[in-house]
Scaffold this motif. Structure first.
Motif, PDB file in Angstrom:
ATOM      1  N   HIS A 110       2.184   6.797  -0.412  1.00  0.00           N
ATOM      2  CA  HIS A 110       3.605   5.776  -0.152  1.00  0.00           C
ATOM      3  C   HIS A 110       3.907   4.955   1.015  1.00  0.00           C
ATOM      4  O   HIS A 110       4.059   3.752   0.952  1.00  0.00           O
ATOM      5  N   ARG A 111       3.608   5.566   2.029  1.00  0.00           N
ATOM      6  CA  ARG A 111       3.804   4.822   3.294  1.00  0.00           C
ATOM      7  C   ARG A 111       2.909   3.647   3.449  1.00  0.00           C
ATOM      8  O   ARG A 111       3.094   2.598   4.075  1.00  0.00           O
ATOM      9  N   ARG A 112       1.486   3.846   3.107  1.00  0.00           N
ATOM     10  CA  ARG A 112       0.595   2.680   3.295  1.00  0.00           C
ATOM     11  C   ARG A 112       1.005   1.653   2.500  1.00  0.00           C
ATOM     12  O   ARG A 112       1.182   0.396   2.812  1.00  0.00           O
ATOM     13  N   LEU A 229      -3.145  -3.251   2.343  1.00  0.00           N
ATOM     14  CA  LEU A 229      -3.616  -3.451   1.000  1.00  0.00           C
ATOM     15  C   LEU A 229      -4.988  -3.711   0.766  1.00  0.00           C
ATOM     16  O   LEU A 229      -5.455  -4.683   1.279  1.00  0.00           O
ATOM     17  N   ARG A 230      -5.619  -3.012   0.171  1.00  0.00           N
ATOM     18  CA  ARG A 230      -7.109  -2.902   0.248  1.00  0.00           C
ATOM     19  C   ARG A 230      -7.987  -3.573  -0.616  1.00  0.00           C
ATOM     20  O   ARG A 230      -9.038  -4.078  -0.549  1.00  0.00           O
ATOM     21  N   GLN A 236      -1.865  -7.436  -6.263  1.00  0.00           N
ATOM     22  CA  GLN A 236      -1.130  -7.650  -7.391  1.00  0.00           C
ATOM     23  C   GLN A 236       0.073  -6.808  -7.922  1.00  0.00           C
ATOM     24  O   GLN A 236       1.061  -6.950  -8.380  1.00  0.00           O
ATOM     25  N   GLN A 237      -0.492  -5.473  -7.667  1.00  0.00           N
ATOM     26  CA  GLN A 237       0.569  -4.338  -8.200  1.00  0.00           C
ATOM     27  C   GLN A 237       1.910  -4.060  -7.159  1.00  0.00           C
ATOM     28  O   GLN A 237       2.734  -4.007  -7.747  1.00  0.00           O
ATOM     29  N   SER A 238       1.458  -4.515  -5.890  1.00  0.00           N
ATOM     30  CA  SER A 238       2.753  -4.610  -5.212  1.00  0.00           C
ATOM     31  C   SER A 238       3.672  -5.908  -5.440  1.00  0.00           C
ATOM     32  O   SER A 238       4.870  -5.938  -5.403  1.00  0.00           O
ATOM     33  N   MET A 239       3.177  -6.820  -5.916  1.00  0.00           N
ATOM     34  CA  MET A 239       3.700  -8.146  -6.203  1.00  0.00           C
ATOM     35  C   MET A 239       4.556  -7.880  -7.576  1.00  0.00           C
ATOM     36  O   MET A 239       5.793  -8.059  -7.568  1.00  0.00           O
TER      37      MET A 239
END
Ligand code: HEM
Length: 413
Positions: A110-112, A229-230, A236-239
């Motif tokens: 979660h933190r990452r 974000l690797r 994309q998932q974060s967007m």
């Protein structure tokens, strides 16, 4: 409430459906009835045969969200989910089925995944953002101001947040509208969701490609450059998370605020008379009708007892944000005493608390302020008690707000 109930959650029958707390005229009466029967944690039915605990107390809710060693955010820890009791086409899916982003992760993961969101939001140029929101609101109002009527939800409250959040990622309004359509389809029905997911991916991949070629001062570029974000999938998932988490919540806050200002004379009088500032008025909405009345969910990682209730490993706990806000231990009924009190849980608390509190407030404040100033004699065109709410167990967002006002000429830019 002192009795300890020993029945397992999954064995309980005849429970109150969660949706009754959001669809009734007086949600607080519904929460009170649950608290009188069960105490500060009540068993409720999410769907026939699918039960969960609803956390009603402010203190208990904070205990749950601040203790991820006991209560996980990851639905893979939900017994009814991993045992296949919840059908894959359940209406609970859009809000409760796991996806690969920080929202559904605990601890280090979660933190990452959360850090790029916090840092991206902290780096926003708020002056530019505020100008963008004002221009967006004025454009939308210009679209209907000469008609003398509008639906302030579908024509306005539901559009401003999406165009704004899309703008933060560098997407122009036309793509903001496309994103909104794709998101609605994605979360509406199983048939529509596959093509909608492709459309969403197409738009976001396009934005990422464009920013790789020409970096800009926007969140897409910030996410592309963030080491946490690797790969493209995580970006994309974060967007998608930012766009979806910001959409319904902010729509609901704007719509609820406008509804109160148009339908509640006492509230409108205090605001118009200058006795209540706009920010305090918006906080009062967060106390009275938080955008997420009930928020899914946490999943117990061990058997434990909470407020006298036997919580079993794998049980789901729904955050009753609307109920906790009216907990008499933190809130009085005296609106004068409450001015400046921001200990409500509309943003939740703990590691998953909303990262976009400043951005959400800015969007809502400008949207409400612009509507009230530019549509100065605006009134509801239906009786206040006929305003329908969206049929959702999570939010009490008005489905529409039909209004009339004196038609005007062009709105100055
Ligand atoms: C304006 C009204 C808004 C309200 C009331 C609101 C409220 C919330 C709440 C209650 C949570 C869940 C916390 C939990 O599960 O404990 C949340 C999470 C989140 N919100 Fe908001 N939100 C709003 C606007 C926004 C906006 C505009 C964005 C993005 C631009 C956003 C992005 C997020 C994200 C990414 C999370 C997940 C954070 C995490 O899991 O670590 N929210 N929000």
């Amino acid at each position: 409430m002192t009795t300890t109930h020993r029945l397992r959650l999954s064995e309980m029958t005849g429970l109150t459906p969660l949706i009754t707390t959001t669809t009734v005229a007086d949600p607080q009466a519904a929460y009170r009835a649950l608290a009188e029967r069960w105490g500060t944690i009540a068993p409720v039915e999410l769907e026939p045969g699918i039960n969960a605990w609803l956390v009603l107390g402010h203190h208990e809710l904070c205990q749950v969200v601040r203790n991820e060693q006991l209560f996980s955010r990851d639905p893979n820890n939900w017994r009814m989910f991993y045992e296949g009791v919840v059908p894959p086409d359940s209406g609970l899916g859009p809000m409760m089925f796991p996806r690969d982003n920080c929202y559904f992760a605990d601890g280090d993961k979660h933190r990452r995944l959360r850090a790029p969101l916090d840092e991206g939001l902290a780096g926003l140029d708020e002056h530019r953002m505020s100008r963008f929101i004002r221009a967006t609101c004025a454009d939308l109002i210009r679209g209907f101001s000469n008609q003398g009527t509008a639906d302030l939800v579908s024509d306005y409250a539901a559009v401003v947040p999406m165009l704004t959040v899309a703008g933060l990622f560098g997407l122009p309004p036309a793509q903001g509208h496309q994103l909104r359509a794709a998101l609605i389809a994605l979360f509406s029905s199983a048939e529509d969701s596959q093509p909608a997911a492709h459309e969403l991916e197409r738009i976001l991949t396009g934005a990422m490609e464009a920013r790789r070629q020409a970096p800009a001062d926007d969140l897409t570029t910030a996410f592309l450059n963030h080491n946490n974000l690797r790969n493209d999938y995580e970006i994309q998932q974060s967007m998608v998370l930012m766009i979806s988490a910001g959409y319904e919540t902010t729509t609901s806050w704007i719509a609820q605020s406008l509804r109160l200002m148009l339908a509640d004379n006492r509230f409108a009088g205090r605001l118009r008379g200058g006795r209540l500032g706009l920010d305090d008025a918006l906080d009062e909405v967060l106390w009275r009708d938080p955008p997420m009345s009930n928020m899914p969910a946490r999943y117990a990682l061990v058997d434990c007892e909470l407020a006298g209730m036997p919580i079993e490993r794998g049980d789901a706990l729904i955050l009753g944000l609307g109920a906790a806000n009216q907990d008499p231990r933190v809130h009085t009924d005296d609106s004068w005493l409450e001015v400046g009190n921001r200990s409500h849980l509309a943003w939740s608390a703990g590691p998953h608390a909303c990262p976009a509190q400043r951005a959400g407030r800015m969007i809502t404040r400008i949207a409400v302020d612009t509507a009230l100033h530019q549509l100065h004699d605006v009134t509801l065109s239906v009786p206040a008690d006929e305003i329908q709410l969206l049929p959702s167990p999570w939010t009490r967002c008005p489905a529409s707000l039909p209004v009339r006002f004196t038609p005007s000429g062009p709105v100055p830019r």
